[in-house]
Every structure is written in C-alpha cells, then in structure tokens.
Design a protein around this motif. Structure first.
Motif, PDB file in Angstrom:
ATOM      1  N   LYS A 157       0.829  -1.209   0.000  1.00 22.37           N
ATOM      2  CA  LYS A 157       0.000   0.000   0.000  1.00 22.37           C
ATOM      3  C   LYS A 157       0.866   1.262   0.000  1.00 22.37           C
ATOM      4  O   LYS A 157       0.511   2.264  -0.610  1.00 22.37           O
ATOM      5  CB  LYS A 157      -0.930  -0.003   1.213  1.00 22.37           C
ATOM      6  N   ARG A 160       2.117   1.734  -3.573  1.00 20.90           N
ATOM      7  CA  ARG A 160       1.078   2.206  -4.486  1.00 20.90           C
ATOM      8  C   ARG A 160       0.652   3.637  -4.175  1.00 20.90           C
ATOM      9  O   ARG A 160       0.001   4.279  -4.987  1.00 20.90           O
ATOM     10  CB  ARG A 160      -0.127   1.265  -4.424  1.00 20.90           C
ATOM     11  N   GLU A 162      -1.245   4.372  -1.396  1.00 25.11           N
ATOM     12  CA  GLU A 162      -2.512   4.354  -0.656  1.00 25.11           C
ATOM     13  C   GLU A 162      -2.226   4.637   0.817  1.00 25.11           C
ATOM     14  O   GLU A 162      -2.315   3.767   1.675  1.00 25.11           O
ATOM     15  CB  GLU A 162      -3.201   2.997  -0.829  1.00 25.11           C
TER      16      GLU A 162
END
Length: 261
Positions: A157, A160, A162
């Motif tokens: 995460k 990415r 996020e």
C-alpha cells in the motif's frame, strides 16, 4: 465526585425500575465501576440478566433502554461481535451507557466479576462464587502466523501510494498486536490500546508514539519500522519456545521493506 453522583443516580433509577420487573433476575456494572475507577470521562457498562433470552432481539432490548432515561440513540454491537450489547446515548445528563442482555446461564461466561447492583434471590452472587471470570487472551501463534503478511501487505500500500490505507494498517497492528502484548507484559488484561498511557511504562508509551505517522511516505515507513521493532522486542520477551516463528517470511519481508525504502 459530581460525575460519580450522576453515574450513581442513573444506576439507582435503573435498579429501581428493574426491581419491579419479574422478568429480570439482576443488574451488574462492569468496567470502570469495578474498584471505583469512574472518572468524568467514563461510560457505564451494565449487564442486565433476564430469565429468558432477550439479547439479539433489538426491539425488546430497546424497550428496556427507553425506560431508563431520555434515550437519544442506540445501536447493537455486531461490530464488536456482540449482538446482545446495546450501545446507548442518554441525555439529561449526557451519558454513554452499554447494556449487555444475558440470561443466568450466559452470565457464567464473563470476562470480569462485576459489581452487583440488583440480585434477586442472590442468584448472581451464587454464579460468581461458583465460576471464574476469564478475559480472552491473544494467541501468540495466531499473531506470528499473520504479522509478516500484514507488514508486507502494508508495504504494498505504501508503494502504491494508498497512504490512508497504511495509516489504518498501523492503527490495526497497534490494536491487535502491540497494545495487547504490552498490556500482558505489564500484568494487565490485554484490552488492546485501552489506557496504555496509564497502565504501561512511560518508555513503552514513548516507543508507541514512534508508530504514529502523518500522510507522508517517509513517516509511514518509519512508523511501520517501529511497529516491527516493537513486535520483535515483545515477541522475544513474551513468546514461549513452542511458538513457531516464521523466520523465512520475516527475512524476505524485511528485504522487501528495504527495497521500498
């Protein structure tokens, strides 16, 4: 304390109402009520014991809750795995009150010995005298089996971008891993992050602060490294030899951690 008086006044009113109800066996208060630990920020944790099952029947649960005061709102506790729990907000005064509806048989399975506010015929005292309260303990193997996968997933995460998901993951690992293990090491019930500031060592609280992060990649990675550091240290001090450690997973995940950094 004035707030304790407010709590007591509310409990006295509820007890008076229930004392006239033949369907009710008794009423107990748990949480901060035990040992007189109430303060101005406390809620009330009631256990209402009935002759037959009411828990999971929201309308019947709400029917009782409405009798106790000016009920603003209430919802059931499925989110914490307890549909027998009704979480209430009262006004005049503004109070958070949890009411758990159980039968006498269900009362035998409890996490603490509550204060008995109403006990018709001494039934609840007999149950307490003949059974033992047990607070659920975390399973060390369950944590170890999951921890390194959680760390890897959190790193994905981060990679990415996020970042809100990463913040949630850090909070989850504090709640499910670090908080309970810290409490156990300090001889407390493993109530996640509840009162860690009061019940754990000052240096441990300082270490926990290192797991906090803002919306920034470097901060998030530093927070996650602190989670790993604390877990390793707690694991070494608490886990018995029979817990199987996933060393290969740990090594591979930490190499990936370095590549993400």
């Amino acid at each position: 304390m004035e707030k304790q008086t407010i709590f007591q006044q509310f409990a006295d009113r509820v007890t008076g109402i229930l004392s006239e109800d033949d369907f009710v066996v008794g009423l107990a208060a748990g949480g901060s009520w035990i040992g007189g630990k109430l303060d101005e920020y406390s809620d009330i944790d009631f256990v209402l014991v009935t002759k037959e099952v009411i828990g999971k029947n929201k309308e019947k649960m709400m029917g009782y809750a409405r009798q106790f005061g000016r009920l603003l709102n209430a919802f059931t506790g499925e989110h914490v795995g307890e549909p027998r729990l009704l979480i209430c907000l009262y006004d005049d005064p503004l109070l958070h009150v949890d009411i758990k509806f159980v039968t006498v048989e269900e009362f035998r399975q409890r996490v603490e010995d509550p204060v008995l506010l109403l006990d018709k015929g001494g039934v609840l005292q007999e149950v307490i005298a003949s059974t033992t309260a047990h607070f659920p303990q975390p399973e060390y193997q369950w944590i170890e089996d999951r921890f390194w996968i959680w760390v890897h997933y959190t790193l994905l995460k981060v990679g990415r971008g996020e970042y809100f998901e990463v913040l949630e993951s850090l909070g989850y690992m504090r709640n499910v891993v670090l908080g309970p293990l810290l409490h156990i090491r300090n001889g407390n019930e493993p109530r996640r992050m509840r009162k860690v500031e009061m019940l754990c060592k000052a240096e441990e609280v300082e270490m926990l602060k290192g797991t906090l992060a803002g919306y920034d990649k470097d901060e998030l990675l530093a927070g996650l490294r602190q989670v790993v550091r604390m877990y390793r240290e707690l694991r070494a001090s608490l886990y018995p030899e029979e817990v199987e450690l996933h060393r290969e997973s740990e090594e591979r995940v930490m190499k990936y951690f370095d590549s993400i950094s």
